[in-house]
Design an enzyme around this catalytic site. Structure first.
Site, PDB file in Angstrom:
ATOM      1  N   CYS A 101       0.850  -1.192   0.000  1.00 57.36           N
ATOM      2  CA  CYS A 101       0.000   0.000   0.000  1.00 57.36           C
ATOM      3  C   CYS A 101       0.886   1.243   0.000  1.00 57.36           C
ATOM      4  CB  CYS A 101      -0.938   0.004   1.207  1.00 57.36           C
ATOM      5  SG  CYS A 101      -0.057   0.117   2.783  1.00 57.36           S
ATOM      6  N   ASP A 506       6.788  18.302 -35.604  1.00 56.17           N
ATOM      7  CA  ASP A 506       7.893  18.536 -36.517  1.00 56.17           C
ATOM      8  C   ASP A 506       7.570  17.787 -37.812  1.00 56.17           C
ATOM      9  OD1 ASP A 506      10.446  19.315 -37.401  1.00 56.17           O
ATOM     10  OD2 ASP A 506      11.245  17.356 -36.854  1.00 56.17           O
ATOM     11  N   ASP A 690      11.651  14.735 -33.154  1.00 61.14           N
ATOM     12  CA  ASP A 690      12.614  13.633 -33.128  1.00 61.14           C
ATOM     13  C   ASP A 690      14.064  14.067 -33.169  1.00 61.14           C
ATOM     14  OD1 ASP A 690      12.820  14.451 -35.805  1.00 61.14           O
ATOM     15  OD2 ASP A 690      13.404  12.427 -36.428  1.00 61.14           O
ATOM     16  N   ASP A 694      14.920  19.577 -31.670  1.00 65.43           N
ATOM     17  CA  ASP A 694      13.598  19.553 -31.032  1.00 65.43           C
ATOM     18  C   ASP A 694      13.681  19.416 -29.518  1.00 65.43           C
ATOM     19  OD1 ASP A 694      12.118  19.714 -33.431  1.00 65.43           O
ATOM     20  OD2 ASP A 694      12.414  17.572 -33.785  1.00 65.43           O
TER      21      ASP A 694
END
Length: 813
Positions: A101, A506, A690, A694
């Site tokens: 938990c 892109d 990619d 970027d």
């Protein structure tokens, strides 16, 4: 002979040349081994140093076999395979046996956060996985693992541990406890029926006392053995001064058993042995179902880990030898038979073959690979026997990177999960206060019903469902998306995808295949076509931009470029045999070649004072791109292109994909400004890219998705990595994310509503303890079951790609 002193903890003699000490109550105490020191530190940190004042004899010496086993993980050859290093930091993924938990996860996190050198620890209680990060020079991995083990949770380093074996051992242990509780419950219920009947029809006092005594004898091992996980969990929480979810459960069990035992020996009042055994059985049944769900939730990364074969056939000096995969090194040549998996990343050296990469990319169809093509470790050779030269092993393979990213997502918890955990902790404190108030009120109104009502309050309000609401849904969703080919690397990405209203893509390598080819090369200066292409290939071999792939197989010889400099969004330059060259945009080349009127739609090559060539490069649109864009629009998202390519190429791609809005000739800083502008208008942005250029905009977007074939920098900056070749997974991921957020809200609303309704009913005596146990277990199971619906969401073969394939098959029939 060296003189000796005694260990303060166990009393064993200590050689004079060994100095291990622990400060207890301000005084340094000598220890004889690491085990005694760890035990003493735990007793001190738990605030239990009074143990040493009141003990009658020294403590038994801790078993050191387990301690010695942790030292194995400090060996360099072991860490090379299991530990990921980032400068002075090291990180490792763990499977924690016994975590059930959020309170378990909290305890492990708090303990390690206090350790010197630990820079980060995140535990996902839904999967039992943890990500540990520490400064290599400040702490040994063995000591950190030992700290976790001292809490009662056995850590397994993923990659070294057989997770199936660990899961099976945990399952067997749970089944044994469940069987003991079930048999005990049935026996005690039989005695309880007789006692209830005797209460109405009369019963001999001796027989009644006998049935009570036998019920106690049966219920006691049920509590102490089957209920041990709850008792141990409550003790750990109290020792750490934290109110976890096991505290009210254990308190209810112990109070019911203690009161019943007292009433048995005093022969008065009621006994609740039937409630103790039933409550234990129902709790264990609920935990068993939760454990099974947790094992299924982690099955995706486990299955990926098992893709890599244990051994491989290595070719050396004309001889074939079978070796362990761990023995392979970069540059080795391996022979992979048909039907076998490639043991590591490599490059085919002869003959074409078909490769099944479905588990890595989500693509169901095999792909054709030829000589010089890269193959991924873990992919299946479904064609002819093939030879490959190993290019990456261990942590550097694509498979290892996928597993690492997936496990990072499964160990992280989004903000909503951390908030639920904090609520659960405060809720337990509130429940204990309410239980005390209920006991006091019933003692005034009807003392005979006080204990039963208090017990029902403690049982019915366990906040397990509240803490399981979010992590189970997140884990099920990431596993579902991974099967489709989208690896979610950060848990917050799902929430961001669900809120997104704009998608910015892109072009090269994202909307297109990223497999550019040279259509035409027109010489402009003193070099011929082949010479120009050879120079271009020599420069581009140092680049990771998708355009560089167009020059991957040059017609002429390659030369090593020096003083290489790449300008993101513009081009790359360097010196060949002392002459400076540049390839890229017209203005980038013009800086050394001089001014020239030229078409911006092409790539140019130049050197100092001379234009050399105009190169036309084309790249095909990804299959299904137009359908994916249409589906994104149907989900209410606006789609646009932000590319560094020239306007004509971007316009052509936008028109083919059905995208109305596009921007061309954008530098990385201009892409970043575009995303910031959209975010400033209040619209969450999904950025898909990619390339190296970027990376900044991917890091800034609300949610960033990098292409699996893109640069490693882009993938590091991204929240998810798209491994599939087609873009169909993008709209599917948005749909799954929205469904995930909806299920999380459903789970949280149910968990809160259940407790709000059940608490007053139990307090007023309308819910007996046995019904409270059923309600609490059913609440947790409902939350887990609701979350597991996500595992079947949007199968990998669904969506536009499958529909298109079906249409083509029908047309060809």
């Amino acid at each position: 002979m060296p003189t000796t002193t005694q260990c303060f903890h166990c009393g064993e003699p200590i050689p004079a040349d060994l100095r291990l000490e622990v400060k207890l109550d301000g005084e340094a105490r000598p220890m004889c081994c690491e085990g005694c020191r760890a035990a003493a530190e735990f007793i001190r940190d738990a605030g239990l140093t009074d143990y040493y004042r009141f003990r009658d004899a020294p403590a038994p010496r801790p078993r050191t076999e387990g301690d010695d086993s942790w030292v194995t993980y400090d060996r360099p050859e072991v860490q090379d395979r299991l530990v990921r290093r980032h400068g002075e930091l090291s990180s490792v993924n763990l499977l924690l046996e016994g975590v059930r938990c959020a309170a378990c996860g909290w305890l492990v996190e708090r303990r390690l956060e206090r350790r010197s050198g630990v820079t980060g620890i995140a535990v996902n209680p839904a999967t039992g996985r943890a990500r540990l990060e520490w400064r290599t020079g400040d702490a040994a991995l063995s000591s950190l693992l030992r700290s976790i083990y001292s809490l009662g949770y056995r850590p397994h380093v993923l990659g070294a541990a057989d997770t199936l074996e660990v899961a099976e051992r945990e399952r067997r242990q749970a089944l044994k406890r469940l069987a003991v509780a079930g048999l005990g419950m049935m026996q005690v219920m039989m005695f309880a029926v007789a006692l209830y009947a005797g209460a109405f029809d009369g019963m001999d006092p001796v027989l009644r006392h006998y049935l009570r005594l036998v019920s106690m004898l049966v219920a006691t091992p049920v509590l102490l053995y089957a209920g041990r996980p709850f008792l141990e969990g409550a003790w750990r929480n109290l020792a750490a001064r934290q109110l976890g979810m096991d505290v009210p459960v254990a308190l209810g069990l112990v109070l019911a058993w203690a009161a019943s035992t007292w009433n048995t020996f005093t022969d008065r009042g009621e006994v609740y042995f039937d409630s103790v055994t039933m409550f234990t059985f129902l709790l264990l049944l609920g935990r068993f179902v939760e454990m099974s769900a947790r094992h299924r939730a982690g099955s995706t990364s486990d299955a990926l880990l098992r893709l890599q074969p244990i051994s491989a056939t290595r070719l050396r000096n004309g001889n074939a030898e079978r070796v362990a995969v761990a023995e392979l090194g970069s540059g080795d040549t391996v022979l992979v038979a048909a039907g076998e998996a490639f043991p590591a990343d490599g490059v085919l050296v002869e003959d074409a073959t078909s490769v099944d990469e479905s588990m890595l990319t989500g693509e169901s169809a095999a792909v054709l690979r030829g000589p010089g093509d890269a193959v991924l470790g873990g992919s299946i050779n479904v064609g002819r026997p093939s030879r490959a030269v190993v290019s990456a092993v261990g942590h550097d393979t694509v498979l290892a990177g996928i597993v690492r990213l997936l496990e990072r997502a499964q160990t992280e918890r989004p903000a909503i999960a951390r908030l639920a955990d904090r609520w659960a902790s405060w809720f337990v404190a509130g429940v204990l206060l309410v239980a005390a108030g209920v006991a006091g009120a019933w003692m005034i109104v009807d003392p005979a019903r006080a204990f039963e009502a208090t017990l029902a309050v403690l049982v019915v309000t366990c906040p397990c469902a509240l803490s399981l609401a979010t992590p189970t849904a997140i884990t099920a969703a990431t596993a579902s998306l991974a099967r489709q080919g989208l690896l979610v690397t950060r848990a917050e990405a799902l929430e961001g995808l669900a809120r997104a209203r704009r998608v910015v893509m892109d072009k090269t390598g994202t909307l297109t295949l990223g497999q550019p080819v040279v259509r035409r090369c027109r010489p402009l200066g003193g070099l011929g076509e082949m010479e120009c292409l050879s120079v271009a290939a020599s420069l581009e071999q140092a680049s990771t931009h998708p355009i560089a792939r167009a020059f991957a197989r040059p017609e002429g010889p390659l030369r090593a470029a020096t003083q290489v400099e790449a300008e993101p969004g513009a081009g790359i330059g360097g010196r060949l045999e002392g002459v400076r060259y540049r390839i890229g945009r017209r203005d980038f080349v013009a800086a050394i070649a001089g001014p020239r009127d030229a078409d911006d739609a092409h790539t140019y090559l130049g050197r100092d004072g001379e234009w050399l060539a105009e190169i036309e490069i084309s790249d095909a649109l990804r299959p299904g791109a137009a359908e994916a864009v249409a589906r994104l629009r149907s989900l209410g998202l606006e789609v646009e292109i932000a590319s560094g390519d020239h306007e004509a190429a971007v316009a052509t791609a936008a028109r083919a994909a059905g995208i109305d809005r596009f921007r061309a000739r954008l530098r990385p800083e201009e892409k970043l400004a575009l995303v910031h502008g959209i975010q400033g208008s209040g619209q969450p942005v999904v950025m898909v890219g990619d390339g190296v250029n970027d990376a900044p905009v991917l890091a800034a977007a609300t949610v960033s998705i990098a292409m699996g074939a893109g640069s490693s920098l882009a993938q590091t900056s991204a929240d998810a990595v798209l491994m599939a070749r087609e873009l169909d997974t993008l709209p599917e991921s948005v749909a799954v994310a929205r469904r995930t957020v909806g299920i999380i809200r459903q789970n949280l609303v149910w968990a809160v509503a259940y407790n709000v309704l059940a608490l007053p009913l139990a307090a007023f005596g309308f819910i007996p303890p046995w019904a409270a146990a059923i309600g609490m277990s059913a609440s947790s199971l409902l939350v887990v079951g609701n979350a597991l619906r996500l595992r079947g969401a949007a199968p990998a073969q669904a969506g536009p790609a499958a529909a298109r394939q079906a249409r083509e098959a029908g047309a060809n029939a």
